[in-house]
Design an enzyme around this catalytic site. Structure first.
Site, PDB file in Angstrom:
ATOM      1  N   GLN A 147      57.901  34.442  34.892  1.00  0.00           N
ATOM      2  CA  GLN A 147      58.145  32.840  35.158  1.00  0.00           C
ATOM      3  C   GLN A 147      58.868  32.326  34.565  1.00  0.00           C
ATOM      4  O   GLN A 147      59.537  32.435  33.597  1.00  0.00           O
ATOM      5  CB  GLN A 147      56.237  32.551  34.364  1.00  0.00           C
ATOM      6  N   ASP A 149      58.810  39.340  42.341  1.00  0.00           N
ATOM      7  CA  ASP A 149      59.017  38.101  43.045  1.00  0.00           C
ATOM      8  C   ASP A 149      60.202  38.551  43.557  1.00  0.00           C
ATOM      9  O   ASP A 149      61.115  37.676  44.097  1.00  0.00           O
ATOM     10  CB  ASP A 149      59.416  37.128  41.492  1.00  0.00           C
ATOM     11  N   LYS A 202      47.831  32.681  39.048  1.00  0.00           N
ATOM     12  CA  LYS A 202      47.973  34.394  39.733  1.00  0.00           C
ATOM     13  C   LYS A 202      47.043  35.117  38.600  1.00  0.00           C
ATOM     14  O   LYS A 202      45.840  36.090  38.893  1.00  0.00           O
ATOM     15  CB  LYS A 202      49.749  34.628  38.225  1.00  0.00           C
TER      16      LYS A 202
END
Ligand code: NAD
Length: 318
Positions: A110, A133, A66
């Site tokens: 994460q 997200d 990422k």
């Protein structure tokens, strides 16, 4: 959006491979001018903060990818790494600090977090406008209502892929196998938004194969190597395999792979496989996403797309 190579509804002798790298590259090429526009109009790059807890190798590898992709696209990114022993309170304090920073447009925590952390509290603490997200209940609500908002990256990538290849969703029967908050549920909602007739299957579905066989579009998001096979695929269906599973047993590999791929397995000692038997999928589907190289490459590209979307909304530059 550019539509290429429309897929016919019926079975085909040669299945079309839905290549994630092509779509990923197109998404990236669309992001670059948006980053430039933001730089010139808002005077700064879009900013992404990634919070990593512990040292799980898979999570570390995802975060590395990422960060590299962000750098490649001119997106400012920061990584905040904390030991697995961190408390929920201390993690919440980090999220609050990032929420308050003007130059950070997007916050990603994460997953998975260690078992002692209250994951829902942490995800719920991210400002919805920075929830890149799309896991915050507010954004889940917007998604459920079909309203604009930040959408979970993997299912959003699948929709993008289907559109890219001109695969019609309206009026089609889409079966989603898996009901996780990260993939299965948002996938179903996004397909519904595209006017598909959607059925969701899960571990308590009595006859998974019978339901899957009714699908025009079958999406597998289960996390079990090659669980779906010829019994689950209607000839001519479009199959999207979200699963990523590593196989390191030769007996298992013999069950799953063609002789050519078995040779690769013997060379490497392991291989990735999705949730769908790759041989059956290639034989029966009219179009399918391979593993690797199908859905996988899209997730990070969609994360970058969400980052720029969050930055544009926050700065008013679009
Ligand atoms: P999860 O474990 O959170 O959810 C799995 C789902 O599958 C559950 O809803 C469960 O009910 C269902 N399930 C389990 N066994 C089943 C069975 N026998 N029959 C029917 N349903 C069953 O997993 P997840 O986070 O949704 O991920 C699913 C897969 O997708 C995993 O392989 C994961 O690695 C992969 N994944 C890939 C990407 C990507 O970028 N390609 C992103 C996220 C997840």
């Amino acid at each position: 959006m550019r539509i290429v190579s429309p897929i016919s509804a019926g079975p085909s002798s040669q299945a079309k491979i839905l290549d994630g790298k092509t779509v990923r590259d197109q998404i990236k090429s669309e992001i670059r001018p948006r980053v430039e526009r933001l730089r010139s109009h808002a005077g700064r790059a879009p900013g992404l903060a990634v919070v990593l807890v512990g040292n799980d190798p898979a999570s570390e590898s995802y975060v590395r990818s990422k960060t590299l992709t962000a750098a490649e696209l001119g997106i400012h990114s920061e990584q905040i790494t904390r030991p697995a022993e961190i408390t929920t309170e201390a993690l919440l304090a980090i999220v609050q600090e990032l929420n308050g920073r003007e130059e950070i447009d997007a916050i990603l925590v994460q997953l998975p977090l260690p078992a002692h952390i209250d994951t829902q509290r942490v995800l719920g603490a991210v400002l919805p406008e920075k929830d890149v997200d799309g896991f915050h209940p507010f954004n889940v609500g917007l998604l459920t209502m079909g309203r604009p908002g930040l959408k979970p990256c993997t299912p959003a990538g699948v929709i993008r892929m289907l559109k890219h290849y001109g695969i019609a969703m309206a009026g089609k029967h889409a079966v989603v196998a898996g009901r996780s908050d990260i993939v299965g549920k948002p996938m179903s909602l996004l397909l519904l938004q595209e006017n598909a007739t959607v059925t969701i299957c899960h571990s308590k579905t009595p006859d998974l194969a019978a339901v899957c066989r009714t699908a025009d579009i079958l999406v597998a998001a289960i996390g079990r190597p090659a669980l779906l096979n010829a019994n689950h695929i209607r000839p001519g269906a479009v199959v999207v395999d979200v699963g990523v599973n590593r196989i390191d047993s030769r007996t298992e590999a013999e069950r799953i792979f063609s002789p050519e791929r078995l040779a690769v397995f013997d060379k490497n000692g392991s291989l990735l496989v999705g949730d769908v038997n790759p041989v059956d999928m290639a034989r029966l589907a009219s179009a399918y996403t391979p593993v690797p190289g199908g859905v996988g490459p899209l997730t990070i590209a969609m994360l970058m797309s969400n980052t720029i979307e969050a930055a544009e909304r926050r700065t008013g530059v679009a």
